[in-house]
Motif scaffolding. Structure first.
Motif, PDB file in Angstrom:
ATOM      1  N   ARG A 189     104.975  17.809  99.145  1.00  0.00           N
ATOM      2  CA  ARG A 189     103.721  17.617  99.844  1.00  0.00           C
ATOM      3  C   ARG A 189     104.450  16.870 101.181  1.00  0.00           C
TER       4      ARG A 189
ATOM      5  N   HIS B 100     102.690  11.718 104.142  1.00  0.00           N
ATOM      6  CA  HIS B 100     101.564  11.118 104.602  1.00  0.00           C
ATOM      7  C   HIS B 100     100.159  12.091 104.022  1.00  0.00           C
ATOM      8  N   TYR B 101     100.421  12.907 103.238  1.00  0.00           N
ATOM      9  CA  TYR B 101      99.542  13.982 102.960  1.00  0.00           C
ATOM     10  C   TYR B 101      98.666  13.425 102.202  1.00  0.00           C
ATOM     11  N   LEU B 102      98.748  12.668 101.176  1.00  0.00           N
ATOM     12  CA  LEU B 102      97.724  11.973 100.277  1.00  0.00           C
ATOM     13  C   LEU B 102      97.048  10.741 101.158  1.00  0.00           C
ATOM     14  N   GLU B 103      97.598  10.292 102.126  1.00  0.00           N
ATOM     15  CA  GLU B 103      96.897   9.367 102.931  1.00  0.00           C
ATOM     16  C   GLU B 103      95.924   9.987 103.950  1.00  0.00           C
TER      17      GLU B 103
ATOM     18  N   SER C 291      93.572   9.720  93.894  1.00  0.00           N
ATOM     19  CA  SER C 291      94.385   9.716  95.101  1.00  0.00           C
ATOM     20  C   SER C 291      95.396   8.597  95.083  1.00  0.00           C
ATOM     21  N   LEU C 292      94.826   7.431  94.910  1.00  0.00           N
ATOM     22  CA  LEU C 292      95.538   6.189  94.994  1.00  0.00           C
ATOM     23  C   LEU C 292      96.735   6.243  93.989  1.00  0.00           C
TER      24      LEU C 292
ATOM     25  N   ILE D  80      99.400   8.523  94.814  1.00  0.00           N
ATOM     26  CA  ILE D  80     100.289   7.868  95.859  1.00  0.00           C
ATOM     27  C   ILE D  80     101.217   6.809  95.211  1.00  0.00           C
ATOM     28  N   ASN D  81     100.856   6.038  94.038  1.00  0.00           N
ATOM     29  CA  ASN D  81     101.740   5.164  93.357  1.00  0.00           C
ATOM     30  C   ASN D  81     102.517   5.955  92.800  1.00  0.00           C
TER      31      ASN D  81
ATOM     32  N   GLU E 219     104.169   8.757  93.357  1.00  0.00           N
ATOM     33  CA  GLU E 219     105.133   9.558  94.370  1.00  0.00           C
ATOM     34  C   GLU E 219     106.016   8.343  94.677  1.00  0.00           C
ATOM     35  N   GLN E 220     105.376   7.092  94.997  1.00  0.00           N
ATOM     36  CA  GLN E 220     106.270   5.945  95.460  1.00  0.00           C
ATOM     37  C   GLN E 220     106.975   5.696  94.316  1.00  0.00           C
TER      38      GLN E 220
END
Length: 325
Positions: A173, A176-179, A253-254, A257-258, A260-261
């Motif tokens: 992705r 910032h795609y998920l953001e 989504s959150l 994001i976690n 992927e981080q």
């Protein structure tokens, strides 16, 4: 602007510059769109009732939104508008039943009004008086609200597919795609929240309308009002279900994001662990002690390089064997 609609389909535009002495008796609906002070005064003179101002419509007290005064029934409902834009909102619309006519006061253009104007003469039996116009208009508003929710469901489903799309093709992705998807979720949540507020307002209004004598006297109007009230209740439950889906999508989504981080942090952690043994070997042979036998070796330099490579490869394959990479 003030527009009058007659039972036979005739449309009359009333101007404050040339106010009529009295209203045509066949006018069953008066639509006040962003009326000026002069237009409010003209209508008050012609109808003999007080016309609520924009500030009056914004009052949230139930006693100020649903009441009877001088044989006129005053009602206020919050309707969704700009639903197709990124900033949907609510607009307060006033409904007045007086003298067999319906008077509407509004300062925005909900799509339901446009739809009703184009179809008001297609209803079975026509619109005989203000009470029938009111119930038919509320039916159109309920149908438009259902359409808004259906569109929201479609967009949320598409967004869910984007968020949970399979990345097996090897494409990562973009940053910032998920953001960006979180901003989309916030936009859908705003629309559904506004719709739920509108449905709550319409539910209170319909409960009040059902008790109005002019509605109770007409069986067809009474039954239509009851049917619309059931539809509003069903739409409210559906909106609550959609809101729950949006909450799940937000949490998911959150969570992604976690994930992927954490994957990025894991790569850095493993890289640091893999490079730690070669750093140790280099540090040992970088010490400046006077007596170090390896410094005299002819193959000391390639030996040190080989030791660093081996010490890095062993942890790497160990992590692969454990499934950490």
């Amino acid at each position: 602007m003030i527009t009058g609609y007659c039972a036979d389909g005739t449309t009359v535009v009333l101007a404050s510059a040339e106010p009529p002495e009295k209203l045509r008796p066949d006018i069953i609906w008066l639509d006040l769109f962003e009326p000026s002070k002069a237009e409010d005064l003209m209508m008050e003179k012609l109808l003999g009732i007080s016309i609520p101002t924009r500030d009056d419509l914004k009052d949230i007290e139930p006693s100020s939104r649903l009441y009877v005064e001088d044989d006129a029934v005053f009602m206020t409902a919050s309707l969704v508008f700009r639903s197709e834009t990124e900033v949907p909102g609510l607009t307060d619309v006033g409904f007045i039943l007086s003298g067999g006519r319906l008077v509407t006061i509004r300062y925005a253009e909900p799509r339901s009004f446009t739809l009703f104007k184009t179809s008001m003469h297609r209803f079975p039996g026509g619109c005989r008086d203000g009470a029938v116009v009111l119930t038919r208009l509320l039916e159109t508003i309920a149908d438009r609200t259902a359409e808004i929710l259906e569109q929201a469901v479609t967009k949320i489903d598409d967004l869910s597919i984007d968020v949970f799309s399979d990345k097996a093709a090897g494409k990562r992705r973009p940053p910032h795609y998920l953001e960006a998807r979180l901003r989309d979720v916030a936009g859908h949540h705003r629309l559904v929240a506004k719709t739920r507020d509108s449905l709550a307002s319409l539910s209170r209004l319909l409960t009040f309308v059902y008790t109005v004598p002019v509605v109770q006297e007409d069986k067809d109007t009474r039954e239509l009002c009851r049917s619309i009230s059931r539809d509003i209740q069903s739409l409210s439950e559906h909106a609550s279900f959609i809101s729950g889906n949006i909450t799940f999508l937000l949490d998911a989504s959150l969570g992604l994001i976690n994930v992927e981080q954490n994957a990025i942090i894991k790569i850095f952690s493993i890289a640091s662990v893999v490079l730690l043994p070669p750093t140790l070997v280099a540090s040992v042979y970088g010490m400046n002690f006077r007596v170090m036998p390896e410094l005299e070796w002819q193959l000391g330099y390639p030996w040190a390089l080989a030791a660093m490579v081996v010490s890095a490869v062993i942890p790497f394959f160990f992590f692969r064997w454990k499934g950490w990479l």
